[in-house]
Design a protein around this motif. Structure first.
Motif, PDB file in Angstrom:
ATOM      1  N   ILE A  36      37.624  51.336  42.950  1.00  0.00           N
ATOM      2  CA  ILE A  36      38.360  51.702  41.749  1.00  0.00           C
ATOM      3  C   ILE A  36      39.318  50.562  41.463  1.00  0.00           C
ATOM      4  CG2 ILE A  36      39.943  53.364  40.690  1.00  0.00           C
ATOM      5  CD1 ILE A  36      38.751  55.500  42.550  1.00  0.00           C
ATOM      6  N   VAL A  37      39.115  49.887  40.337  1.00  0.00           N
ATOM      7  CA  VAL A  37      39.860  48.664  40.044  1.00  0.00           C
ATOM      8  C   VAL A  37      40.644  48.831  38.750  1.00  0.00           C
ATOM      9  CG1 VAL A  37      37.870  47.636  38.840  1.00  0.00           C
ATOM     10  CG2 VAL A  37      39.649  46.146  39.792  1.00  0.00           C
ATOM     11  N   GLY A  38      41.822  48.245  38.746  1.00  0.00           N
ATOM     12  CA  GLY A  38      42.653  48.303  37.550  1.00  0.00           C
ATOM     13  C   GLY A  38      43.931  47.532  37.764  1.00  0.00           C
ATOM     14  N   PRO A  39      44.618  47.156  36.687  1.00  0.00           N
ATOM     15  CA  PRO A  39      45.867  46.395  36.804  1.00  0.00           C
ATOM     16  C   PRO A  39      47.003  47.252  37.331  1.00  0.00           C
ATOM     17  CG  PRO A  39      45.470  46.995  34.518  1.00  0.00           C
ATOM     18  CD  PRO A  39      44.254  47.424  35.279  1.00  0.00           C
ATOM     19  N   SER A  40      48.109  46.600  37.644  1.00  0.00           N
ATOM     20  CA  SER A  40      49.304  47.314  38.089  1.00  0.00           C
ATOM     21  C   SER A  40      49.746  48.296  37.006  1.00  0.00           C
ATOM     22  CB  SER A  40      50.430  46.307  38.372  1.00  0.00           C
ATOM     23  OG  SER A  40      51.605  46.964  38.758  1.00  0.00           O
ATOM     24  N   GLY A  41      50.079  49.526  37.422  1.00  0.00           N
ATOM     25  CA  GLY A  41      50.515  50.530  36.463  1.00  0.00           C
ATOM     26  C   GLY A  41      49.404  51.277  35.772  1.00  0.00           C
ATOM     27  N   SER A  42      48.159  51.042  36.199  1.00  0.00           N
ATOM     28  CA  SER A  42      47.018  51.673  35.527  1.00  0.00           C
ATOM     29  C   SER A  42      46.788  53.115  35.974  1.00  0.00           C
ATOM     30  CB  SER A  42      45.745  50.857  35.779  1.00  0.00           C
ATOM     31  OG  SER A  42      45.466  50.798  37.173  1.00  0.00           O
ATOM     32  N   GLY A  43      47.380  53.499  37.102  1.00  0.00           N
ATOM     33  CA  GLY A  43      47.165  54.843  37.633  1.00  0.00           C
ATOM     34  C   GLY A  43      46.379  54.872  38.929  1.00  0.00           C
TER      35      GLY A  43
END
Length: 222
Positions: A36-43
């Motif tokens: 599960i990948v996403g930027p900082s603050g993405s949840g």
């Protein structure tokens, strides 16, 4: 094994409301290796906390092994964490005064595993990550990569149905990161379910399937 259906989570900071998850939906099958990948603050962290039964959703459904655990008590959630989930954290979360063997044994104490079996399982887990010869060393006497291997052994010793890894290579150099990812591939080949949370695109691409999260929603997968 894991189903999220329109899961929403809000945090209240003073008079402000932070929508950490916004009707997030996903599924993960038994035996899958999913990142599960996403930027900082993405949840990502909130998603991990709910998957790992460290927190609960405000709305929506979370099914783990077919059970809707949205209304479980803290005691029931603690039981699930101890029996079903092996946690691996970026900061290792090892206890400095304990040896490697004692750190790996610790969750088995909470599971009330008898002492002799506990030691055998801990030693087998250390052997599987190539660190049985370091079992009497304390964390300060080990490299970052070795500490992460100890953390993986600690999770492995509990014989979980799900490995949940939060930025497991975040504090490691590239060579050591490759070694740790090789361990995850081996765990996956052995039939384990792995969910890996990361902001690192290269690490996320090593999973069997990749989910992207942004602004609290799972936006697409590949």
């Amino acid at each position: 094994m894991i189903v999220f259906h329109n899961v929403t989570k809000r945090y209240y900071i003073g008079q402000n409301v932070v929508q950490a998850l916004d009707r997030a939906s996903l599924y993960i099958y038994p035996g899958e290796f999913v990142s599960i990948v996403g930027p900082s603050g993405s949840g990502k962290s909130t998603l991990m906390n709910i998957i790992g039964c460290l927190d609960t959703a405000d709305e929506g459904e979370y099914l783990l092994d077919g059970q809707n655990i949205g209304h479980y008590t803290q005691r029931q959630l603690t039981h699930i964490r101890r029996r079903k989930i092996g946690f691996i954290f970026q900061s290792f979360n090892l206890i400095g005064k304990m040896t490697a063997l004692e750190n790996v044994e610790l969750p088995l104490i909470y599971q009330k595993v008898p002492r002799k079996e506990r030691q055998l399982r801990a030693m087998e887990a250390l052997r599987s990550v190539g660190l049985l010869d370091r079992m009497n060393h304390r964390p300060s006497e080990l490299s970052g990569g070795q500490q992460q291997r100890i953390a993986i052994a600690r999770a492995l010793a509990t014989r979980p149905s799900l490995f949940l890894a939060d930025e497991p290579t975040g504090n490691l150099d590239s060579r050591t990161s490759e070694e740790i990812m090789s361990l995850f591939h081996r765990l996956h080949e052995d039939g384990n379910t792995i969910v890996l949370i990361t902001h690192d695109t290269e690490v996320s691409l090593q999973a069997q399937r990749r989910l992207h999260i942004r602004d609290g929603r799972v936006v697409h997968e590949d």
